[in-house]
Design a protein around this motif. Structure first.
Motif, PDB file in Angstrom:
ATOM      1  N   VAL A  22      46.351  37.683  24.426  1.00 41.06           N
ATOM      2  CA  VAL A  22      47.387  36.921  25.118  1.00 41.06           C
ATOM      3  C   VAL A  22      47.544  37.473  26.532  1.00 41.06           C
ATOM      4  O   VAL A  22      47.196  38.628  26.802  1.00 41.06           O
ATOM      5  CB  VAL A  22      48.749  36.974  24.388  1.00 41.06           C
ATOM      6  N   THR A  23      48.069  36.631  27.409  1.00 40.05           N
ATOM      7  CA  THR A  23      48.331  37.078  28.774  1.00 40.05           C
ATOM      8  C   THR A  23      49.411  36.207  29.394  1.00 40.05           C
ATOM      9  O   THR A  23      49.679  35.092  28.941  1.00 40.05           O
ATOM     10  CB  THR A  23      47.050  37.048  29.639  1.00 40.05           C
ATOM     11  N   GLN A  56      45.620  42.460  14.934  1.00 37.84           N
ATOM     12  CA  GLN A  56      44.462  42.789  15.763  1.00 37.84           C
ATOM     13  C   GLN A  56      44.407  41.901  17.012  1.00 37.84           C
ATOM     14  O   GLN A  56      43.346  41.423  17.402  1.00 37.84           O
ATOM     15  CB  GLN A  56      43.155  42.695  14.963  1.00 37.84           C
ATOM     16  N   TRP A  57      45.565  41.711  17.612  1.00 38.89           N
ATOM     17  CA  TRP A  57      45.684  40.993  18.866  1.00 38.89           C
ATOM     18  C   TRP A  57      45.982  42.008  19.963  1.00 38.89           C
ATOM     19  O   TRP A  57      46.576  43.055  19.710  1.00 38.89           O
ATOM     20  CB  TRP A  57      46.841  40.007  18.817  1.00 38.89           C
ATOM     21  N   VAL A  58      45.595  41.663  21.189  1.00 39.88           N
ATOM     22  CA  VAL A  58      45.910  42.501  22.342  1.00 39.88           C
ATOM     23  C   VAL A  58      46.433  41.636  23.477  1.00 39.88           C
ATOM     24  O   VAL A  58      46.198  40.434  23.519  1.00 39.88           O
ATOM     25  CB  VAL A  58      44.687  43.320  22.827  1.00 39.88           C
ATOM     26  N   GLY A  59      47.147  42.301  24.398  1.00 34.81           N
ATOM     27  CA  GLY A  59      47.619  41.650  25.607  1.00 34.81           C
ATOM     28  C   GLY A  59      46.784  42.115  26.788  1.00 34.81           C
ATOM     29  O   GLY A  59      46.442  43.293  26.891  1.00 34.81           O
ATOM     30  N   LEU A  60      46.469  41.193  27.669  1.00 28.10           N
ATOM     31  CA  LEU A  60      45.731  41.483  28.898  1.00 28.10           C
ATOM     32  C   LEU A  60      46.729  41.653  30.029  1.00 28.10           C
ATOM     33  O   LEU A  60      47.430  40.711  30.390  1.00 28.10           O
ATOM     34  CB  LEU A  60      44.766  40.341  29.205  1.00 28.10           C
ATOM     35  N   ALA A  61      46.828  42.850  30.580  1.00 29.93           N
ATOM     36  CA  ALA A  61      47.693  43.123  31.738  1.00 29.93           C
ATOM     37  C   ALA A  61      47.702  44.613  32.002  1.00 29.93           C
ATOM     38  O   ALA A  61      47.770  45.399  31.047  1.00 29.93           O
ATOM     39  CB  ALA A  61      49.126  42.642  31.486  1.00 29.93           C
ATOM     40  N   PRO A  62      47.654  44.985  33.234  1.00 34.72           N
ATOM     41  CA  PRO A  62      47.422  44.171  34.424  1.00 34.72           C
ATOM     42  C   PRO A  62      45.932  43.982  34.710  1.00 34.72           C
ATOM     43  O   PRO A  62      45.086  44.655  34.136  1.00 34.72           O
ATOM     44  CB  PRO A  62      48.054  45.014  35.529  1.00 34.72           C
ATOM     45  N   VAL A  63      45.673  43.058  35.632  1.00 33.48           N
ATOM     46  CA  VAL A  63      44.339  42.854  36.202  1.00 33.48           C
ATOM     47  C   VAL A  63      44.502  43.053  37.700  1.00 33.48           C
ATOM     48  O   VAL A  63      45.414  42.490  38.304  1.00 33.48           O
ATOM     49  CB  VAL A  63      43.811  41.432  35.921  1.00 33.48           C
ATOM     50  N   ALA A  64      43.620  43.865  38.284  1.00 36.11           N
ATOM     51  CA  ALA A  64      43.716  44.137  39.719  1.00 36.11           C
ATOM     52  C   ALA A  64      42.321  44.211  40.326  1.00 36.11           C
ATOM     53  O   ALA A  64      41.391  44.733  39.712  1.00 36.11           O
ATOM     54  CB  ALA A  64      44.445  45.455  39.959  1.00 36.11           C
ATOM     55  N   VAL A  65      42.210  43.682  41.544  1.00 39.57           N
ATOM     56  CA  VAL A  65      40.978  43.766  42.314  1.00 39.57           C
ATOM     57  C   VAL A  65      41.352  44.207  43.718  1.00 39.57           C
ATOM     58  O   VAL A  65      42.285  43.673  44.315  1.00 39.57           O
ATOM     59  CB  VAL A  65      40.230  42.407  42.342  1.00 39.57           C
ATOM     60  N   ASP A  66      40.617  45.184  44.229  1.00 36.40           N
ATOM     61  CA  ASP A  66      40.842  45.665  45.587  1.00 36.40           C
ATOM     62  C   ASP A  66      40.719  44.497  46.567  1.00 36.40           C
ATOM     63  O   ASP A  66      39.853  43.631  46.406  1.00 36.40           O
ATOM     64  CB  ASP A  66      39.807  46.744  45.917  1.00 36.40           C
ATOM     65  N   GLU A  67      41.587  44.494  47.563  1.00 39.40           N
ATOM     66  CA  GLU A  67      41.637  43.374  48.505  1.00 39.40           C
ATOM     67  C   GLU A  67      40.272  43.047  49.106  1.00 39.40           C
ATOM     68  O   GLU A  67      39.916  41.885  49.267  1.00 39.40           O
ATOM     69  CB  GLU A  67      42.641  43.684  49.619  1.00 39.40           C
ATOM     70  N   ALA A  68      39.482  44.029  49.420  1.00 44.83           N
ATOM     71  CA  ALA A  68      38.167  43.806  50.039  1.00 44.83           C
ATOM     72  C   ALA A  68      37.179  43.120  49.095  1.00 44.83           C
ATOM     73  O   ALA A  68      36.171  42.577  49.545  1.00 44.83           O
ATOM     74  CB  ALA A  68      37.589  45.135  50.519  1.00 44.83           C
ATOM     75  N   TRP A  69      37.465  43.131  47.812  1.00 45.44           N
ATOM     76  CA  TRP A  69      36.550  42.569  46.823  1.00 45.44           C
ATOM     77  C   TRP A  69      37.054  41.256  46.223  1.00 45.44           C
ATOM     78  O   TRP A  69      36.397  40.679  45.350  1.00 45.44           O
ATOM     79  CB  TRP A  69      36.323  43.586  45.708  1.00 45.44           C
ATOM     80  N   ARG A  70      38.198  40.781  46.678  1.00 48.98           N
ATOM     81  CA  ARG A  70      38.766  39.551  46.117  1.00 48.98           C
ATOM     82  C   ARG A  70      37.960  38.326  46.545  1.00 48.98           C
ATOM     83  O   ARG A  70      37.315  38.322  47.571  1.00 48.98           O
ATOM     84  CB  ARG A  70      40.222  39.399  46.538  1.00 48.98           C
ATOM     85  N   GLY A  71      38.044  37.289  45.715  1.00 53.68           N
ATOM     86  CA  GLY A  71      37.369  36.037  46.026  1.00 53.68           C
ATOM     87  C   GLY A  71      35.893  36.032  45.666  1.00 53.68           C
ATOM     88  O   GLY A  71      35.159  35.119  46.044  1.00 53.68           O
ATOM     89  N   GLN A  72      35.440  37.034  44.938  1.00 50.81           N
ATOM     90  CA  GLN A  72      34.024  37.135  44.571  1.00 50.81           C
ATOM     91  C   GLN A  72      33.806  37.011  43.064  1.00 50.81           C
ATOM     92  O   GLN A  72      32.717  37.281  42.572  1.00 50.81           O
ATOM     93  CB  GLN A  72      33.453  38.462  45.081  1.00 50.81           C
TER      94      GLN A  72
END
Length: 167
Positions: free
Chosen positions: A109-110, A70-86
């Motif tokens: 895991v990641t 019952q483990w999972v892997g985290l991937a991918p993670v993505a954020v639109d460029e206009a919303w990054r850093g928030q």
């Protein structure tokens, strides 16, 4: 902004986001194939006021030494460029971790930046004698326990779905 579990109508927006956020189409194809093969445990999306997908985090099953724990892997993670850093990626991951915890999953895991994921409660997997198949990832491979006893007596090779080997 709304953060929620993905629904089928989100698939084209997720695909477009992944194609914008990553070079090539590998991540977009990965998520599409995981979804098609029923291997997407959880997808968390962030949508703007118009309903456009501006952030995404995917979780899929992994095994440890061939066992389903019952483990999972985290991937991918993505954020639109206009919303990054928030802090949007952090919010997506936290919401995913909360949902997985409620669903009874034991650990996540990641592969990623140890400084970033360390702030989110991930620890070096090597500390628990856990590793993945890709060479040179020892410092980037990390684990986050959801169940208190998730890491007790567990060690060895953590395997993602074969889809990840096509990246």
């Amino acid at each position: 902004m709304l953060i929620r579990v993905e629904i089928p109508i989100d698939a084209p927006g997720i695909d477009a986001l992944l194609r914008r956020a990553f070079p090539g189409e590998g991540e977009a194809r990965l998520v599409h194939d995981l979804r098609e093969d029923g291997l997407l445990t959880l997808g968390v999306v962030a949508t703007d006021d118009e309903g456009q997908v501006v952030g995404y985090a995917a979780f899929s099953p992994v095994s440890v030494e061939g066992e389903d724990l019952q483990w999972v892997g985290l991937a991918p993670v993505a954020v639109d460029e206009a919303w990054r850093g928030q802090g949007l990626a952090r919010q997506l991951i936290y919401d995913g971790l909360d949902s997985l915890n409620e669903f009874g999953y034991a650990a996540v895991v990641t592969l990623g930046d140890p400084a970033l994921y360390g702030r989110l409660g991930f620890e070096p997997a090597a500390r628990y004698d856990l590793h993945c198949r890709w060479p040179g990832t020892e410092t980037a491979f990390q684990v986050h326990r959801l169940a208190d006893d998730a890491l007790e007596g567990v060690h060895g090779l953590v395997e993602y779905a074969d889809h990840f080997n096509r990246l």
